[in-house]
Design a protein around this motif. Structure first.
Motif, PDB file in Angstrom:
ATOM      1  N   LEU A   1       5.631 -10.312  -1.756  1.00  0.00           N
ATOM      2  CA  LEU A   1       4.987  -9.421  -0.803  1.00  0.00           C
ATOM      3  C   LEU A   1       3.817  -8.793  -1.544  1.00  0.00           C
ATOM      4  O   LEU A   1       4.003  -8.190  -2.612  1.00  0.00           O
ATOM      5  CB  LEU A   1       5.943  -8.339  -0.299  1.00  0.00           C
ATOM      6  CG  LEU A   1       7.096  -8.815   0.582  1.00  0.00           C
ATOM      7  CD1 LEU A   1       7.946  -7.616   1.023  1.00  0.00           C
ATOM      8  CD2 LEU A   1       6.601  -9.591   1.802  1.00  0.00           C
ATOM      9  N   THR A   2       2.628  -8.937  -1.000  1.00  0.00           N
ATOM     10  CA  THR A   2       1.420  -8.509  -1.709  1.00  0.00           C
ATOM     11  C   THR A   2       0.632  -7.520  -0.857  1.00  0.00           C
ATOM     12  O   THR A   2       0.688  -7.553   0.382  1.00  0.00           O
ATOM     13  CB  THR A   2       0.530  -9.720  -2.031  1.00  0.00           C
ATOM     14  OG1 THR A   2       0.206 -10.403  -0.804  1.00  0.00           O
ATOM     15  CG2 THR A   2       1.242 -10.691  -2.955  1.00  0.00           C
TER      16      THR A   2
ATOM     17  N   ALA B   1      -0.491 -10.342   2.911  1.00  0.00           N
ATOM     18  CA  ALA B   1       0.763  -9.602   2.808  1.00  0.00           C
ATOM     19  C   ALA B   1       1.920 -10.440   2.276  1.00  0.00           C
ATOM     20  O   ALA B   1       2.861  -9.894   1.693  1.00  0.00           O
ATOM     21  CB  ALA B   1       1.146  -9.045   4.186  1.00  0.00           C
ATOM     22  N   ILE B   2       1.882 -11.756   2.490  1.00  0.00           N
ATOM     23  CA  ILE B   2       2.981 -12.632   2.083  1.00  0.00           C
ATOM     24  C   ILE B   2       2.403 -13.840   1.359  1.00  0.00           C
ATOM     25  O   ILE B   2       1.446 -14.457   1.834  1.00  0.00           O
ATOM     26  CB  ILE B   2       3.796 -13.122   3.299  1.00  0.00           C
ATOM     27  CG1 ILE B   2       4.356 -11.939   4.104  1.00  0.00           C
ATOM     28  CG2 ILE B   2       4.943 -14.033   2.853  1.00  0.00           C
ATOM     29  CD1 ILE B   2       5.034 -12.337   5.406  1.00  0.00           C
ATOM     30  N   ASP B   3       3.001 -14.187   0.206  1.00  0.00           N
ATOM     31  CA  ASP B   3       2.574 -15.366  -0.548  1.00  0.00           C
ATOM     32  C   ASP B   3       3.812 -16.195  -0.878  1.00  0.00           C
ATOM     33  O   ASP B   3       4.514 -15.936  -1.851  1.00  0.00           O
ATOM     34  CB  ASP B   3       1.847 -14.941  -1.827  1.00  0.00           C
ATOM     35  CG  ASP B   3       1.144 -16.111  -2.524  1.00  0.00           C
ATOM     36  OD1 ASP B   3       1.602 -17.255  -2.339  1.00  0.00           O
ATOM     37  OD2 ASP B   3       0.168 -15.861  -3.251  1.00  0.00           O
TER      38      ASP B   3
ATOM     39  N   THR C   1      15.503  -3.644   6.372  1.00  0.00           N
ATOM     40  CA  THR C   1      15.524  -4.704   5.375  1.00  0.00           C
ATOM     41  C   THR C   1      14.247  -5.524   5.510  1.00  0.00           C
ATOM     42  O   THR C   1      13.494  -5.398   6.483  1.00  0.00           O
ATOM     43  CB  THR C   1      16.778  -5.585   5.530  1.00  0.00           C
ATOM     44  OG1 THR C   1      16.837  -6.508   4.441  1.00  0.00           O
ATOM     45  CG2 THR C   1      16.771  -6.355   6.831  1.00  0.00           C
ATOM     46  N   THR C   2      13.998  -6.381   4.517  1.00  0.00           N
ATOM     47  CA  THR C   2      12.763  -7.163   4.465  1.00  0.00           C
ATOM     48  C   THR C   2      12.548  -7.968   5.738  1.00  0.00           C
ATOM     49  O   THR C   2      11.419  -8.108   6.215  1.00  0.00           O
ATOM     50  CB  THR C   2      12.805  -8.104   3.247  1.00  0.00           C
ATOM     51  OG1 THR C   2      13.011  -7.331   2.061  1.00  0.00           O
ATOM     52  CG2 THR C   2      11.512  -8.892   3.109  1.00  0.00           C
ATOM     53  N   ARG C   3      13.614  -8.485   6.327  1.00  0.00           N
ATOM     54  CA  ARG C   3      13.476  -9.327   7.517  1.00  0.00           C
ATOM     55  C   ARG C   3      12.816  -8.587   8.688  1.00  0.00           C
ATOM     56  O   ARG C   3      12.251  -9.206   9.576  1.00  0.00           O
ATOM     57  CB  ARG C   3      14.853  -9.868   7.930  1.00  0.00           C
ATOM     58  CG  ARG C   3      14.778 -10.873   9.063  1.00  0.00           C
ATOM     59  CD  ARG C   3      16.143 -11.325   9.525  1.00  0.00           C
ATOM     60  NE  ARG C   3      16.769 -12.245   8.586  1.00  0.00           N
ATOM     61  CZ  ARG C   3      17.868 -12.933   8.861  1.00  0.00           C
ATOM     62  NH1 ARG C   3      18.466 -12.794  10.034  1.00  0.00           N
ATOM     63  NH2 ARG C   3      18.390 -13.753   7.968  1.00  0.00           N
TER      64      ARG C   3
ATOM     65  N   GLN D   1       3.328  -2.646   0.726  1.00  0.00           N
ATOM     66  CA  GLN D   1       3.259  -1.287   1.262  1.00  0.00           C
ATOM     67  C   GLN D   1       4.079  -1.141   2.538  1.00  0.00           C
ATOM     68  O   GLN D   1       4.742  -0.127   2.759  1.00  0.00           O
ATOM     69  CB  GLN D   1       1.799  -0.912   1.542  1.00  0.00           C
ATOM     70  CG  GLN D   1       0.940  -0.717   0.306  1.00  0.00           C
ATOM     71  CD  GLN D   1      -0.510  -0.462   0.690  1.00  0.00           C
ATOM     72  OE1 GLN D   1      -1.267  -1.392   0.976  1.00  0.00           O
ATOM     73  NE2 GLN D   1      -0.883   0.803   0.720  1.00  0.00           N
ATOM     74  N   LEU D   2       4.027  -2.169   3.385  1.00  0.00           N
ATOM     75  CA  LEU D   2       4.741  -2.125   4.649  1.00  0.00           C
ATOM     76  C   LEU D   2       6.256  -2.089   4.409  1.00  0.00           C
ATOM     77  O   LEU D   2       6.977  -1.325   5.058  1.00  0.00           O
ATOM     78  CB  LEU D   2       4.365  -3.340   5.510  1.00  0.00           C
ATOM     79  CG  LEU D   2       4.994  -3.420   6.902  1.00  0.00           C
ATOM     80  CD1 LEU D   2       4.624  -2.215   7.743  1.00  0.00           C
ATOM     81  CD2 LEU D   2       4.575  -4.722   7.598  1.00  0.00           C
TER      82      LEU D   2
END
Length: 435
Positions: free
Chosen positions: A179-180, A162-164, A399-401, A185-186
């Motif tokens: 974000l992968t 999910a995270i790179d 938000t992303t956080r 998607q999340l």
């Protein structure tokens, strides 16, 4: 900026607000002095200009009389002397008018710059002091505990695909990431859930510009004390926004709004950019503090007398979103010294992060009263037909956080993550599993 009439009528209130913020009280007297110089110089300028117009007429009369006398062949010595005297007086007045105009401009510039440096007047009850002097307003839920050693959000994100961060740094440098897969998607599911909630409560959804002009960034209050946090494109004199609040604050600049049906509410979805200047060494792991992220931001225009009630509504809608992601959180009343200049009061919602064993800010909501709208000349028409400055407020819905809190609080022993029930329809998954 604050209302100059308030500053003139009650400078002690402004001084007290500056003290609570830990800011320079001396600015109050500087601005009052500049205001007095500006007004007195403007009066002198207007008086000199009026005199100049009168003298210009005298010059015209004297020259007319001289011309007529010359045609008649009479003695013109006295008339020539009077005309010369009038011209000399006109020349001297012209120089004086120019000097007074320049002086008024300088005084006006000093006044304007000083007034912009003074933060919004804090609302009664806001705690004084700095970052650590907040008061806890409420706590919802107990800190999450596990019967296994929990993983932090980055390790979970890497296992989930999910995270790179490594490739993010390769492409953009430190504090960038990809974000992968389910990570992308999340985030989209979370932001869509925020928009859905906003629309349900009558907000107008907006995809906002992320590049704005200097006057909009300045008007929103982001080029004062924290200008070093902002990315600027010098070739175009445009600024990358750190929140859609900026674009939404500028949306109605120079307009007179109709608030007869209540507040105007917008929900802005945008990419956000922050330089994170001064944060060297802080939160370098994962996606807690990054240069680019996505956010859904509520923004409200309302009558000033309704602003505190509207602030509570925004906080309520933030609570609803936090309940939907099922994480423990607390709400703090942010101390005056930790407020940005536009905010008169700010409530932060902080979620529990298990691996850090502390609460971290996920969202906040600010009451900016008339501070931004006064700069941007945004007004509304009162029921009596007058035009007055509106109040503006903002608050984050997602938000992303937020991914940090979701991943860490809903993890299971096998490295999978349970998707909060309210989020499942937006994501189409009940559990995120390691790849």
């Amino acid at each position: 900026m604050i209302d100059i009439k308030l500053l003139r009528d009650d400078p002690d209130l402004v001084r007290a607000s500056q003290r609570a913020r830990g800011d320079d009280e001396g600015l109050v007297d500087e601005v009052l002095g500049a205001d007095e110089r500006r007004r007195s110089t403007l009066q002198e300028f207007e008086a000199a200009r009026a005199e100049q117009k009168s003298v210009s007429k005298d010059v015209g009369k004297a020259m007319g009389a001289l011309g007529a006398a010359r045609k008649q062949g009479g003695d013109t010595a006295e008339l020539e002397a009077a005309a010369n005297q009038a011209r000399e007086r006109a020349g001297a007045l012209s120089e004086r008018v120019k000097a007074l105009e320049a002086a008024a401009g300088e005084a006006g510039s000093a006044y304007e710059q000083g007034l912009r440096k003074i933060g919004n007047i804090i609302i009664d009850g806001v705690p004084a002091g700095g970052e650590d002097n907040f008061t806890v307003r409420e706590v919802d839920g107990d800190p999450t505990t596990f019967d296994f050693e929990p993983l932090d959000h980055l390790e979970l994100g890497e296992r989930l695909g999910a995270i790179d961060m490594e490739r993010g740094a390769k492409v953009g440098g430190s504090r960038f990431y990809f974000l992968t897969g389910v990570g992308a998607q999340l985030e989209l599911a979370l932001l869509n859930m925020g928009i859905a909630q906003a629309v349900h409560h009558g907000f107008t959804p907006m995809i906002t510009p992320t590049l704005v002009k200097a006057d909009v960034m300045q008007g929103a209050g982001f080029l004062d004390a924290h200008a070093d946090e902002v990315y600027r494109l010098e070739a175009d004199d445009l600024y990358l926004t750190g929140t859609s609040e900026v674009a939404l604050a500028g949306y109605h600049a120079g307009e007179i709004l109709d608030l007869s049906d209540g507040p105007k509410r917008y929900a802005g979805w945008s990419a956000c950019y922050r330089r994170e200047a001064g944060s060297y060494g802080k939160d370098t792991r994962g996606i807690v503090r990054v240069h680019q992220f996505h956010k859904v931001e509520m923004f409200s225009y309302c009558a000033p007398q309704d602003a505190e009630q509207e602030h509570e509504r925004l906080l309520m809608w933030e609570r609803d979103m936090l309940a939907k992601i099922e994480v423990p959180y607390r709400i703090i009343d942010t101390a005056a010294g930790d407020l940005g200049n536009p905010a008169a009061r700010k409530f932060d919602c902080e979620a529990w992060v298990p691996t850090q064993k502390r609460y971290r800010e996920l969202t906040s909501t600010s009451n900016c009263t008339t501070y931004q709208a006064r700069r941007l000349n945004t007004r509304y028409r009162t029921p009596e037909g007058r035009t007055e400055t509106v109040a503006t407020l903002n608050g984050t819905l997602a938000t992303t956080r937020w991914l940090v809190a979701i991943l860490e609080n809903h993890q299971q022993a096998d490295g999978s993550v349970v998707v909060p029930h309210a989020l499942q329809p937006f994501l189409g998954l009940e559990v995120l599993r390691p790849v």
